[in-house]
Write a protein that holds these residues in place. Structure first.
Motif, PDB file in Angstrom:
ATOM      1  N   SER A 184       0.817  -1.215   0.000  1.00 51.95           N
ATOM      2  CA  SER A 184       0.000   0.000   0.000  1.00 51.95           C
ATOM      3  C   SER A 184       0.855   1.272   0.000  1.00 51.95           C
ATOM      4  CB  SER A 184      -0.932   0.006   1.210  1.00 51.95           C
ATOM      5  OG  SER A 184      -0.198  -0.040   2.416  1.00 51.95           O
ATOM      6  N   GLN A 185       2.068   1.207   0.565  1.00 54.25           N
ATOM      7  CA  GLN A 185       2.922   2.399   0.625  1.00 54.25           C
ATOM      8  C   GLN A 185       3.393   2.851  -0.756  1.00 54.25           C
ATOM      9  OE1 GLN A 185       3.455   4.520   3.254  1.00 54.25           O
ATOM     10  NE2 GLN A 185       1.777   3.210   3.944  1.00 54.25           N
ATOM     11  N   LYS A 186       3.323   1.970  -1.739  1.00 49.97           N
ATOM     12  CA  LYS A 186       3.674   2.370  -3.104  1.00 49.97           C
ATOM     13  C   LYS A 186       2.620   3.295  -3.711  1.00 49.97           C
ATOM     14  CE  LYS A 186       6.833  -1.297  -4.485  1.00 49.97           C
ATOM     15  NZ  LYS A 186       7.193  -2.261  -5.552  1.00 49.97           N
ATOM     16  N   LEU A 187       1.498   3.440  -3.001  1.00 46.45           N
ATOM     17  CA  LEU A 187       0.441   4.333  -3.481  1.00 46.45           C
ATOM     18  C   LEU A 187       0.644   5.770  -3.007  1.00 46.45           C
ATOM     19  CD1 LEU A 187      -2.636   2.019  -2.799  1.00 46.45           C
ATOM     20  CD2 LEU A 187      -1.440   2.363  -4.965  1.00 46.45           C
ATOM     21  N   GLN A 188       1.725   6.013  -2.281  1.00 47.52           N
ATOM     22  CA  GLN A 188       2.008   7.364  -1.813  1.00 47.52           C
ATOM     23  C   GLN A 188       2.287   8.303  -2.986  1.00 47.52           C
ATOM     24  OE1 GLN A 188       1.539   8.466   1.051  1.00 47.52           O
ATOM     25  NE2 GLN A 188       1.935   6.895   2.598  1.00 47.52           N
ATOM     26  N   ASP A 206     -12.218   8.235  -0.172  1.00 48.51           N
ATOM     27  CA  ASP A 206     -11.713   9.104   0.895  1.00 48.51           C
ATOM     28  C   ASP A 206     -11.357   8.297   2.137  1.00 48.51           C
ATOM     29  OD1 ASP A 206     -12.016  11.316  -0.700  1.00 48.51           O
ATOM     30  OD2 ASP A 206     -13.863  12.019   0.249  1.00 48.51           O
ATOM     31  N   GLN A 207     -12.218   7.339   2.477  1.00 48.86           N
ATOM     32  CA  GLN A 207     -11.968   6.531   3.667  1.00 48.86           C
ATOM     33  C   GLN A 207     -10.723   5.670   3.498  1.00 48.86           C
ATOM     34  OE1 GLN A 207     -14.011   6.812   6.526  1.00 48.86           O
ATOM     35  NE2 GLN A 207     -12.203   5.806   7.391  1.00 48.86           N
ATOM     36  N   PHE A 208     -10.540   5.116   2.304  1.00 49.49           N
ATOM     37  CA  PHE A 208      -9.367   4.296   2.023  1.00 49.49           C
ATOM     38  C   PHE A 208      -8.088   5.122   2.164  1.00 49.49           C
ATOM     39  CE2 PHE A 208      -6.214   3.101  -1.260  1.00 49.49           C
ATOM     40  CZ  PHE A 208      -5.792   1.896  -0.715  1.00 49.49           C
ATOM     41  N   ILE A 209      -8.074   6.320   1.602  1.00 47.53           N
ATOM     42  CA  ILE A 209      -6.898   7.186   1.672  1.00 47.53           C
ATOM     43  C   ILE A 209      -6.615   7.589   3.117  1.00 47.53           C
ATOM     44  CG2 ILE A 209      -6.068   9.503   1.059  1.00 47.53           C
ATOM     45  CD1 ILE A 209      -7.449   9.058  -1.680  1.00 47.53           C
ATOM     46  N   GLN A 210      -7.674   7.866   3.863  1.00 48.79           N
ATOM     47  CA  GLN A 210      -7.499   8.234   5.272  1.00 48.79           C
ATOM     48  C   GLN A 210      -6.966   7.059   6.093  1.00 48.79           C
ATOM     49  OE1 GLN A 210     -10.943  10.108   7.132  1.00 48.79           O
ATOM     50  NE2 GLN A 210     -10.399   9.218   9.105  1.00 48.79           N
ATOM     51  N   ASP A 211      -7.537   5.868   5.885  1.00 56.40           N
ATOM     52  CA  ASP A 211      -7.130   4.700   6.668  1.00 56.40           C
ATOM     53  C   ASP A 211      -5.678   4.310   6.400  1.00 56.40           C
ATOM     54  OD1 ASP A 211      -9.649   4.603   7.733  1.00 56.40           O
ATOM     55  OD2 ASP A 211     -10.363   2.963   6.469  1.00 56.40           O
ATOM     56  N   THR A 212      -5.242   4.451   5.150  1.00 52.75           N
ATOM     57  CA  THR A 212      -3.884   4.056   4.794  1.00 52.75           C
ATOM     58  C   THR A 212      -2.892   5.213   4.884  1.00 52.75           C
ATOM     59  OG1 THR A 212      -4.529   4.364   2.468  1.00 52.75           O
ATOM     60  CG2 THR A 212      -4.548   2.122   3.316  1.00 52.75           C
ATOM     61  N   LYS A 213      -3.400   6.388   5.299  1.00 52.74           N
ATOM     62  CA  LYS A 213      -2.557   7.579   5.493  1.00 52.74           C
ATOM     63  C   LYS A 213      -1.761   7.918   4.233  1.00 52.74           C
ATOM     64  CE  LYS A 213      -2.053   7.002  10.511  1.00 52.74           C
ATOM     65  NZ  LYS A 213      -3.080   5.942  10.625  1.00 52.74           N
ATOM     66  N   LEU A 214      -2.454   7.908   3.099  1.00 54.86           N
ATOM     67  CA  LEU A 214      -1.786   8.197   1.838  1.00 54.86           C
ATOM     68  C   LEU A 214      -1.709   9.698   1.580  1.00 54.86           C
ATOM     69  CD1 LEU A 214      -3.357   5.510  -0.556  1.00 54.86           C
ATOM     70  CD2 LEU A 214      -1.139   5.437   0.620  1.00 54.86           C
ATOM     71  N   ARG A 215      -0.617  10.125   0.991  1.00 57.11           N
ATOM     72  CA  ARG A 215      -0.476  11.496   0.516  1.00 57.11           C
ATOM     73  C   ARG A 215      -0.933  11.544  -0.942  1.00 57.11           C
ATOM     74  NH1 ARG A 215       4.346  10.264   2.962  1.00 57.11           N
ATOM     75  NH2 ARG A 215       5.279   9.949   0.887  1.00 57.11           N
ATOM     76  N   VAL A 216      -1.766  12.518  -1.245  1.00 59.82           N
ATOM     77  CA  VAL A 216      -2.273  12.675  -2.610  1.00 59.82           C
ATOM     78  C   VAL A 216      -1.578  13.876  -3.241  1.00 59.82           C
ATOM     79  CG1 VAL A 216      -4.299  13.138  -4.037  1.00 59.82           C
ATOM     80  CG2 VAL A 216      -4.497  11.668  -2.008  1.00 59.82           C
ATOM     81  N   THR A 217      -0.840  13.635  -4.314  1.00 53.71           N
ATOM     82  CA  THR A 217      -0.104  14.711  -4.979  1.00 53.71           C
ATOM     83  C   THR A 217      -1.055  15.713  -5.618  1.00 53.71           C
ATOM     84  OG1 THR A 217       1.775  13.284  -5.465  1.00 53.71           O
ATOM     85  CG2 THR A 217       1.518  15.242  -6.842  1.00 53.71           C
ATOM     86  N   ARG A 218      -2.066  15.181  -6.290  1.00 54.30           N
ATOM     87  CA  ARG A 218      -3.038  16.020  -6.983  1.00 54.30           C
ATOM     88  C   ARG A 218      -4.286  15.185  -7.230  1.00 54.30           C
ATOM     89  NH1 ARG A 218      -2.161  19.192 -12.820  1.00 54.30           N
ATOM     90  NH2 ARG A 218      -3.986  20.558 -12.627  1.00 54.30           N
ATOM     91  N   SER A 219      -5.410  15.834  -7.391  1.00 51.25           N
ATOM     92  CA  SER A 219      -6.640  15.088  -7.678  1.00 51.25           C
ATOM     93  C   SER A 219      -7.490  15.823  -8.694  1.00 51.25           C
ATOM     94  CB  SER A 219      -7.445  14.858  -6.394  1.00 51.25           C
ATOM     95  OG  SER A 219      -7.892  16.085  -5.862  1.00 51.25           O
ATOM     96  N   GLU A 263      -5.073  -7.020   0.792  1.00 53.07           N
ATOM     97  CA  GLU A 263      -6.289  -6.213   0.842  1.00 53.07           C
ATOM     98  C   GLU A 263      -7.338  -6.692  -0.159  1.00 53.07           C
ATOM     99  OE1 GLU A 263      -6.935  -3.954   2.949  1.00 53.07           O
ATOM    100  OE2 GLU A 263      -5.037  -3.160   3.696  1.00 53.07           O
ATOM    101  N   ARG A 264      -8.593  -6.679   0.276  1.00 53.19           N
ATOM    102  CA  ARG A 264      -9.736  -6.849  -0.610  1.00 53.19           C
ATOM    103  C   ARG A 264     -10.760  -5.800  -0.197  1.00 53.19           C
ATOM    104  NH1 ARG A 264     -14.742  -9.711  -0.663  1.00 53.19           N
ATOM    105  NH2 ARG A 264     -15.404 -10.180  -2.811  1.00 53.19           N
ATOM    106  N   PHE A 265     -11.196  -4.997  -1.151  1.00 54.27           N
ATOM    107  CA  PHE A 265     -12.037  -3.851  -0.832  1.00 54.27           C
ATOM    108  C   PHE A 265     -13.493  -4.141  -1.199  1.00 54.27           C
ATOM    109  CE2 PHE A 265      -7.842  -2.293  -2.329  1.00 54.27           C
ATOM    110  CZ  PHE A 265      -7.345  -1.896  -1.082  1.00 54.27           C
ATOM    111  N   THR A 266     -14.380  -4.015  -0.235  1.00 54.79           N
ATOM    112  CA  THR A 266     -15.808  -4.254  -0.487  1.00 54.79           C
ATOM    113  C   THR A 266     -16.653  -3.200   0.221  1.00 54.79           C
ATOM    114  OG1 THR A 266     -16.088  -5.714   1.429  1.00 54.79           O
ATOM    115  CG2 THR A 266     -15.474  -6.754  -0.673  1.00 54.79           C
TER     116      THR A 266
END
Length: 295
Positions: A184-188, A206-219, A263-266
């Motif tokens: 998951s850290q490769k998603l930083q 949003d919840q996934f990004i918050q839970d994994t503490k990801l930094r978003v460069t741009r959206s 991970e499996r997302f549902t």
């Protein structure tokens, strides 16, 4: 017939526009206006303020709208109970669905339902989860089909009728493309493609990004799943989407499923109802048809 006039009044009140009401009711705009004038003459008061932009209810109009909704509901129940004497299911059914359900699941479900109950008059509204929940809460819809969490505590949320798998996807030439699972850290520090606020898909992302503490460069934000898909396909960024939405693009190779290690997302699909609304036979049979999807 007074029932027809009340239906016109309620539709104009909910649409806040004579033209849109006429289109929904398959009437001419002058015909819709005549129904409203007849009611105003009947009660001796102005029921609506007209303007070029929208229609606004007067205090008298608000009172009539509330009572008209109840009268029409009771009329539908009476009509259906009478038809049940002949083993028929009739009446009207206003269904709302979030985009994923409305565009990829509901059409097939409706085809089966209409084939079984051809005398039911059906109206469909497709919008994001928050908008559907609001419409159910205000009794503009009989049933809402949505994904994810619903904020309205006053709404009856039925147990889930289906589990939906969410997939993280990219273009086939994206740097994250890999036949193997990634951490998951490769998603930083990635560029993300989102749906608009109020969307169940956006809330999940949003919840996934918050839970994994990801930094978003741009959206980038699109108000449709189709827009999100196209943006990902051309390499604008990555996104989290339902398998229902992207299964064709995955099969054709236009999109790549980024598998995250461990991970499996549902998420769940839910049925929404306003607790105090009358359960007509058409509503009951439609919910029963949805429940058949679980088996």
């Amino acid at each position: 017939m007074i029932v027809d006039t009340l239906k016109v009044f309620v539709t104009v009140a909910e649409q806040r526009n004579f033209s849109r009401a006429a289109e929904i009711l398959n009437l001419s705009q002058p015909g819709v206006s005549q129904h409203i004038r007849n009611l105003e003459n009947e009660f001796g008061v102005q029921l609506m303020h007209r303007s070029s932009k929208q229609v606004k209810m007067t205090d008298a109009g608000q009172i009539l709208y509330k009572q008209a909704k109840q009268m029409l509901s009771h009329y539908e129940v009476a009509k259906e109970e009478i038809h049940l004497l002949r083993n028929e299911v009739t009446g009207s059914l206003k269904i709302g669905a979030s985009f994923t359900i409305g565009e990829y699941i509901l059409p097939r479900l409706l085809a089966q339902f209409v084939n079984q109950y051809p005398q039911v008059d059906i109206q469909v509204t497709i919008a994001n989860t928050e908008e559907i929940a609001q419409a159910v809460h205000s009794k503009e819809l009989d049933v809402g089909l949505v994904e994810g969490h619903v904020e309205y505590s006053e709404i009856l949320v039925h147990p889930p009728f289906m589990e939906d798998e969410m997939l993280l996807v990219s273009s086939t030439d994206h740097p994250l493309y890999s036949p193997r699972t990634i951490e998951s850290q490769k998603l930083q520090d990635q560029v993300w493609i989102f749906r608009e606020s109020g969307s169940g898909t956006r809330a999940y992302s949003d919840q996934f990004i918050q839970d994994t503490k990801l930094r978003v460069t741009r959206s980038f934000v699109f108000n449709s799943s189709q827009g999100v898909k196209e943006a990902v396909i051309v390499g604008l960024g990555i996104a989290m989407l339902s398998r229902w939405v992207i299964h064709k693009e995955l099969e054709s190779g236009e999109l790549h499923h980024i598998q995250v290690q461990g991970e499996r997302f549902t998420r769940d699909f839910h049925i929404l109802q306003e607790p105090k609304s009358l359960d007509t036979m058409a509503v009951k049979m439609f919910i029963q048809k949805i429940r058949e999807l679980e088996s």
